[in-house]
Design a protein around this motif. Structure first.
Motif, short mmCIF file in Angstrom:
data_model
loop_
_atom_site.label_atom_id
_atom_site.label_comp_id
_atom_site.label_asym_id
_atom_site.label_seq_id
_atom_site.Cartn_x
_atom_site.Cartn_y
_atom_site.Cartn_z
N PRO A 72 -82.79 33.83 -50.51
CA PRO A 72 -81.80 34.64 -51.23
C PRO A 72 -81.17 35.68 -50.32
N THR A 73 -79.88 35.88 -50.47
CA THR A 73 -79.16 36.82 -49.61
C THR A 73 -79.73 38.21 -49.66
N THR A 74 -80.15 38.65 -50.86
CA THR A 74 -80.68 40.01 -51.02
C THR A 74 -82.06 40.17 -50.41
N ARG A 75 -82.70 39.06 -50.06
CA ARG A 75 -84.04 39.12 -49.45
C ARG A 75 -84.06 38.43 -48.09
N ARG A 76 -82.90 38.41 -47.44
CA ARG A 76 -82.78 37.67 -46.18
C ARG A 76 -83.66 38.25 -45.09
N GLY A 77 -83.67 39.57 -44.96
CA GLY A 77 -84.52 40.19 -43.95
C GLY A 77 -85.98 39.90 -44.19
N GLU A 78 -86.41 40.02 -45.46
CA GLU A 78 -87.81 39.74 -45.81
C GLU A 78 -88.14 38.27 -45.56
N GLY A 79 -87.22 37.38 -45.97
CA GLY A 79 -87.45 35.94 -45.80
C GLY A 79 -87.56 35.56 -44.34
N MET A 80 -86.67 36.08 -43.50
CA MET A 80 -86.72 35.78 -42.08
C MET A 80 -87.97 36.39 -41.44
N GLY A 81 -88.42 37.50 -42.01
CA GLY A 81 -89.66 38.11 -41.51
C GLY A 81 -90.86 37.23 -41.77
N TRP A 82 -90.97 36.71 -43.01
CA TRP A 82 -92.10 35.83 -43.34
C TRP A 82 -92.00 34.50 -42.59
N TYR A 83 -90.78 33.97 -42.47
CA TYR A 83 -90.59 32.74 -41.70
C TYR A 83 -90.97 32.96 -40.24
N GLY A 84 -90.58 34.11 -39.71
CA GLY A 84 -90.95 34.44 -38.34
C GLY A 84 -92.44 34.62 -38.16
N LEU A 85 -93.13 34.92 -39.27
CA LEU A 85 -94.58 35.09 -39.19
C LEU A 85 -95.27 33.79 -38.78
N ALA A 86 -94.66 32.66 -39.12
CA ALA A 86 -95.21 31.37 -38.69
C ALA A 86 -95.26 31.29 -37.18
N MET A 87 -94.20 31.76 -36.54
CA MET A 87 -94.17 31.78 -35.08
C MET A 87 -95.16 32.81 -34.53
N THR A 88 -95.34 33.88 -35.29
CA THR A 88 -96.30 34.91 -34.87
C THR A 88 -97.72 34.36 -34.86
N ILE A 89 -98.09 33.68 -35.93
CA ILE A 89 -99.43 33.09 -36.01
C ILE A 89 -99.62 32.07 -34.89
#
Length: 399
Positions: free
Chosen positions: A125-142
């Motif tokens: 969702p556009t209103t949660r884009r930063g949060e969504g990309m943060g959680w998606y990026g967490l996959a790369m973090t792990i």
């Protein structure tokens, strides 16, 4: 606010987790593989950089095709190509063969990661884009936490054959997840011209290049540096990933709640401090402290800058926006590995990481100028829209 945790978002994130882990297995171990084949430090930089340079060449092409033909076909094709090429590492017998393999493998990496990243921006969702990309990026973090530690352990216990076999297994899982993924068919009319470049993305992309040059130095030379001071390379990547895991969701929410510029500027400064700490490290404590700082800084900057670039793009150019982001990211890593490999013999490890810190500060000043200019343009546009909409051109109304 819109639903974030859909089945498609979860599958894409987990697929990226296994795909990225297969790459992270090679981050601390590939330099030793190159050395085992008789390579020098300069050749380590070239071979490590070849992977990302080839990705740089092909990402813009993939971004244009994604916007025209949709995401799913390229996700599957990219994952298949990545898997097939991963299987060839066990048969590499010389440096030139490895360079060719890394170049081709970078193409598979470019196709798969650009298409997966673009699909994620479609469904978040556009209103949660930063949060969504943060959680998606967490996959790369792990992946960054598990991959390097697991890679070193596999190398010590089972040799390079065991290491590459596990990387193949993770690539298979990523492909299977890509095959079961369900996405809406998205493509533009065939008469629409395929666009490969958006000039509005260039200034931000150049700043990302300077920001990621140090990461190229870290992937290529940190394993050799920390070994020289009797520290396990996996320790740096573990602590880096732990701090990254902690900060990513927080940074994503802050990006949605506040102006991206606040998160971007602060995180870039912290990243530069981390490299300065690393340059003066002589043991475990310094390496751990620099890894934590780098995880906080670099981990916060990535989703904030990616969100900023996506917000700059029109809805029908999200593929190009993602390709521009990843292209700049890869270009910085590739150039960092190659250029730093050339200058290392003349300056040594300490000054190498000082150069990395300077590169990040160049990125900082560029981003400050870019963000300030964007804020002025946005303020002017909002003023015209509120007070006299007729003053807006057709192009302005499409912003």
């Amino acid at each position: 606010m819109g639903r974030l945790w859909t089945s498609s978002f979860i599958i894409l994130t987990i697929s990226m987790l296994f795909l990225f882990t297969s790459v992270c297995l090679l981050i601390p171990t590939l330099p030793f593989f190159i050395k085992n084949l008789g390579g020098t430090e300069s050749q380590v930089g070239i071979i490590v950089g070849t992977f990302t340079i080839s990705a740089v060449i092909f990402r813009p092409i993939i971004g244009g095709f994604l916007d025209r033909y949709g995401r799913k076909p390229f996700i599957v094709f990219g994952l298949i190509l990545f898997l097939v090429l991963m299987c060839f590492y066990n048969w590499v017998s010389g440096l030139w063969i490895l360079i060719l393999l890394r170049f081709l493998h970078g193409i598979g990496w470019a196709i798969s990661t650009t298409s997966i990243g673009t699909a994620v921006t479609d469904i978040v969702p556009t209103t949660r884009r930063g949060e969504g990309m943060g959680w998606y990026g967490l996959a790369m973090t792990i992946s960054m936490a598990v991959g390097p530690m697991l890679g070193i352990w596999l190398l010590q216990k089972y040799s390079f054959h065991g290491l590459f076999s596990v990387a193949i297994f993770f690539s298979i899982i990523a492909l299977l997840l890509g095959l079961i993924l369900k996405l809406p068919i998205q493509f533009q009319h065939k008469a629409r011209r395929i666009e490969l470049f958006d000039s509005s993305m260039f200034p931000v992309g150049l700043a990302i290049v300077f920001l990621t040059i140090p990461y190229g130095g870290i992937t290529a030379f940190l394993p050799l540096f920390v070994e020289s001071i009797k520290v396990n390379a996996g320790t740096f990547f573990l602590m880096y990933a732990v701090s990254l895991s902690f900060i990513r969701p927080i940074a994503g929410k802050l990006t949605d709640r506040y102006d991206e510029s606040v998160v971007i500027k602060l995180s870039v400064i912290i990243s530069s401090m981390a490299l300065l700490v690393l340059s003066f490290s002589s043991g475990l404590v310094g390496v751990i402290f620099s890894a934590i700082l780098y995880g906080i800084g670099f981990g916060s900057a990535q989703p904030a800058i990616q969100t900023y670039m996506i917000n700059l793009a029109r809805p029908d150019r999200k593929g190009i926006a993602n390709a521009s982001y990843f292209t700049s990211f890869d270009l910085g890593i590739g150039l960092g590995a190659i250029i730093l490999g050339w200058i290392y013999p003349f300056i040594g490890y300490q000054y190498l990481f000082i150069v990395c810190a300077i590169s990040i500060m160049i990125s900082y000043f560029m981003l400050v100028i870019i963000l300030r200019r964007t804020r002025k343009i946005t303020s002017h546009y909002n003023y015209l829209k509120t007070n006299n909409p007729k003053n807006l051109s057709t192009k302005d109304q499409q912003m």
